[in-house]
Design an enzyme around this catalytic site. Structure first.
Site, PDB file in Angstrom:
ATOM      1  N   CYS A 114       0.662  -1.024   0.003  1.00  0.00           N
ATOM      2  CA  CYS A 114       0.097   0.140   0.253  1.00  0.00           C
ATOM      3  C   CYS A 114       0.884   1.217   0.178  1.00  0.00           C
ATOM      4  CB  CYS A 114      -0.940   0.027   1.253  1.00  0.00           C
ATOM      5  SG  CYS A 114      -1.970  -1.254   1.312  1.00  0.00           S
ATOM      6  N   HIS A 250      -3.505   7.044   3.025  1.00  0.00           N
ATOM      7  CA  HIS A 250      -3.583   5.668   2.330  1.00  0.00           C
ATOM      8  C   HIS A 250      -5.320   5.303   2.583  1.00  0.00           C
ATOM      9  CE1 HIS A 250      -4.241   1.753   1.033  1.00  0.00           C
ATOM     10  NE2 HIS A 250      -3.786   1.081   2.294  1.00  0.00           N
ATOM     11  N   ASN A 281     -10.550  -0.066  -0.362  1.00  0.00           N
ATOM     12  CA  ASN A 281      -8.976   0.121  -0.505  1.00  0.00           C
ATOM     13  C   ASN A 281      -8.214  -0.428  -1.345  1.00  0.00           C
ATOM     14  OD1 ASN A 281      -6.460  -0.686   0.336  1.00  0.00           O
ATOM     15  ND2 ASN A 281      -6.651  -1.215   2.545  1.00  0.00           N
TER      16      ASN A 281
HETATM   17  N1  COA Z   1     -18.700  -8.909   9.257  1.00  0.00           N
HETATM   18  C1  COA Z   1     -19.462  -8.824  10.345  1.00  0.00           C
HETATM   19  N2  COA Z   1     -18.658  -9.207  11.752  1.00  0.00           N
HETATM   20  C2  COA Z   1     -17.533  -9.586  11.786  1.00  0.00           C
HETATM   21  C3  COA Z   1     -16.687  -9.529  10.365  1.00  0.00           C
HETATM   22  C4  COA Z   1     -17.291  -9.121   9.223  1.00  0.00           C
HETATM   23  N3  COA Z   1     -16.607  -9.111   8.022  1.00  0.00           N
HETATM   24  N4  COA Z   1     -15.354  -9.647  10.787  1.00  0.00           N
HETATM   25  C5  COA Z   1     -15.290  -9.913  12.139  1.00  0.00           C
HETATM   26  N5  COA Z   1     -16.364  -9.886  12.376  1.00  0.00           N
HETATM   27  C6  COA Z   1     -16.900  -9.976  13.968  1.00  0.00           C
HETATM   28  C7  COA Z   1     -16.319 -11.235  14.768  1.00  0.00           C
HETATM   29  O1  COA Z   1     -16.828 -12.305  14.585  1.00  0.00           O
HETATM   30  C8  COA Z   1     -16.205 -10.522  16.243  1.00  0.00           C
HETATM   31  O2  COA Z   1     -17.436 -10.909  16.701  1.00  0.00           O
HETATM   32  P1  COA Z   1     -17.607 -11.130  18.082  1.00  0.00           P
HETATM   33  O3  COA Z   1     -17.258  -9.707  19.094  1.00  0.00           O
HETATM   34  O4  COA Z   1     -19.113 -11.332  18.340  1.00  0.00           O
HETATM   35  O5  COA Z   1     -17.048 -12.336  18.542  1.00  0.00           O
HETATM   36  C9  COA Z   1     -16.206  -9.029  15.922  1.00  0.00           C
HETATM   37  O6  COA Z   1     -16.579  -8.632  14.781  1.00  0.00           O
HETATM   38  C10 COA Z   1     -14.872  -8.291  16.146  1.00  0.00           C
HETATM   39  O7  COA Z   1     -13.656  -9.223  15.665  1.00  0.00           O
HETATM   40  P2  COA Z   1     -12.424  -8.577  15.109  1.00  0.00           P
HETATM   41  O8  COA Z   1     -11.772  -9.738  14.290  1.00  0.00           O
HETATM   42  O9  COA Z   1     -11.755  -8.387  16.276  1.00  0.00           O
HETATM   43  O10 COA Z   1     -12.841  -7.371  14.139  1.00  0.00           O
HETATM   44  P3  COA Z   1     -12.248  -6.109  14.602  1.00  0.00           P
HETATM   45  O11 COA Z   1     -13.112  -5.223  15.523  1.00  0.00           O
HETATM   46  O12 COA Z   1     -10.876  -5.897  14.809  1.00  0.00           O
HETATM   47  O13 COA Z   1     -12.802  -5.382  13.130  1.00  0.00           O
HETATM   48  C11 COA Z   1     -11.516  -4.856  10.896  1.00  0.00           C
HETATM   49  C12 COA Z   1     -11.942  -5.925  11.722  1.00  0.00           C
HETATM   50  C13 COA Z   1     -10.998  -5.542   9.600  1.00  0.00           C
HETATM   51  C14 COA Z   1     -12.579  -4.034  10.720  1.00  0.00           C
HETATM   52  C15 COA Z   1     -10.618  -3.886  11.836  1.00  0.00           C
HETATM   53  O14 COA Z   1      -9.561  -4.994  12.437  1.00  0.00           O
HETATM   54  C16 COA Z   1      -9.812  -3.159  11.065  1.00  0.00           C
HETATM   55  O15 COA Z   1     -10.323  -2.155  10.625  1.00  0.00           O
HETATM   56  N6  COA Z   1      -8.397  -3.340  10.862  1.00  0.00           N
HETATM   57  C17 COA Z   1      -7.660  -2.501   9.958  1.00  0.00           C
HETATM   58  C18 COA Z   1      -7.606  -2.995   8.636  1.00  0.00           C
HETATM   59  C19 COA Z   1      -7.382  -2.216   7.661  1.00  0.00           C
HETATM   60  O16 COA Z   1      -7.701  -1.041   7.506  1.00  0.00           O
HETATM   61  N7  COA Z   1      -6.423  -2.692   6.706  1.00  0.00           N
HETATM   62  C20 COA Z   1      -5.897  -2.122   5.621  1.00  0.00           C
HETATM   63  C21 COA Z   1      -4.287  -1.712   5.834  1.00  0.00           C
HETATM   64  S1  COA Z   1      -3.483  -1.589   4.415  1.00  0.00           S
END
Ligand code: COA
Length: 325
Positions: A114, A250, A281
């Site tokens: 990225c 980004h 993204n």
């Molecule tokens: N849709 C719905 N629910 C989802 C899901 C999805 N796609 N992915 C995970 N969940 C749920 C999980 O099951 C979990 O549920 P629970 O609390 O009932 O157990 C909850 O959401 C939290 O899961 P987690 O894996 O900890 O997700 P998160 O809160 O970290 O959110 C992202 C996930 C990806 C949105 C977040 O981590 C994020 O924004 N990360 C940065 C990613 C990014 O921008 N990357 C680009 C960099 S170049």
């Protein structure tokens, strides 16, 4: 010492024809439009069709940038393409793009995920200032839909396709500040291709290797470490946040952008790129896509100071302040 400086002369973009709403993504990952919007800001993204390739999207974005700059392809003496989704090990996508554009001289790809476009802008600036090149095309392009699993809950709603390009050329005054960049290979597991090609083939795997990400760890790193890097880039440019007009982070995730803004205490009047909302993204393409749009929509005006910052797999990052063409 040379007084020759570099600046961006024109920015262009190419957005895939097919616009994919969250409703098309959610079933395969047991998610919802509301969850995706709340966690990332994304409403729609562009997925490229078979005829919208890494090369064709790049050529279109580059032609747009050249047109805006009023420079002919034959005057370009270096093409730098930042991408992780040109699925041919060799030759470099840049060589194919250069041939279609009719440019002369060097053409090569860089792999900084990225952060690739901002790496390319830094290289272009120093090539021009050092006298090695006159006009450098920097292209950020991805067709991430080829290497994203539609059933991976952590990535399927995030990654998308597109291309953005900037023409960098000589200038009397500096329009690109020194880059602040780096990488942290010790955390390279956080965003990566799940298996290498050889392992995939020898295990008889029929699905393409795809991107995997530890979202929460990436979120924490990007929000806080990158706010510090952004501040360092302002310091290297010799300006304060009060003197900044435009912020083009980004387009990883709107929540990361919001956290960075708070950590940097960016004044409210600084205009912030939010291209992710309908574009997703697009990794290396996201910064030039967002900048091109802000220019087109009058949010970034000629002469404005814009802070660019990009970060991702590697964990590689790069930031610089540029003058909007
Ligand atoms: N849709 C719905 N629910 C989802 C899901 C999805 N796609 N992915 C995970 N969940 C749920 C999980 O099951 C979990 O549920 P629970 O609390 O009932 O157990 C909850 O959401 C939290 O899961 P987690 O894996 O900890 O997700 P998160 O809160 O970290 O959110 C992202 C996930 C990806 C949105 C977040 O981590 C994020 O924004 N990360 C940065 C990613 C990014 O921008 N990357 C680009 C960099 S170049």
């Amino acid at each position: 010492m040379s007084t020759r400086q570099a600046r961006i002369l024109g920015v262009g973009d190419y957005r895939p024809r097919r616009v994919v709403p969250n409703s098309e993504i959610v079933e395969a990952i047991d998610s919802s439009d509301e969850w995706i919007q709340q966690r990332s800001g994304i409403r729609t993204r562009g997925f490229a069709g078979d005829d919208e390739t890494v090369v064709s999207m790049s050529v279109a974005a580059a032609q747009d940038a050249l047109k805006v700059a009023g420079v002919d392809g034959t005057e370009v003496d270096c093409v730098i393409v930042a991408t992780v989704s040109h699925l041919l090990q060799t030759p470099a996508a840049a060589t194919l793009i250069a041939a279609e554009l009719g440019t002369k001289g060097a053409a090569f790809d860089i792999s900084a995920a990225c952060a690739g476009f901002c790496h390319g802008v830094a290289l272009a600036s120093d090539l021009i200032r050092g006298g090695s090149a006159n006009h450098v095309l920097v292209i950020g392009v991805e067709k991430l839909s080829d290497i994203t699993s539609p059933t991976d809950r952590g990535t399927a709603f995030i990654f998308a396709d597109g291309a953005g390009a900037a023409l960098v050329g000589p200038s009397d005054v500096s329009g690109i500040s020194p880059v602040v960049w780096g990488s942290d290979g010790e955390q390279s597991d956080l965003i990566r291709q799940d298996v290498d090609w050889a392992t995939a083939v020898s295990s008889g795997e029929t699905a393409m290797p795809h991107l995997v990400m530890e979202g929460s760890a990436v979120f924490r790193w990007a929000s806080f470490a990158m706010a510090k890097t952004a501040q360092e880039a302002l310091d290297r440019a010799g300006i304060t946040a009060d003197e900044l007009d435009v912020f083009v982070p980004h387009q990883a995730n709107n929540r990361i952008t919001d956290t960075m803004i708070r950590a940097m205490k960016l004044p409210e009047r600084v205009r912030v790129a939010r291209d992710i909302v309908d574009q997703g993204n697009t990794s290396a393409a996201s910064v030039p896509l967002a900048l091109a749009r802000m220019i087109r929509e009058g949010e970034a005006r000629s002469g404005d100071k814009a802070l660019l910052i990009a970060f991702g797999a590697g964990l590689a990052y790069a930031a610089q302040v540029v003058t909007v063409p």
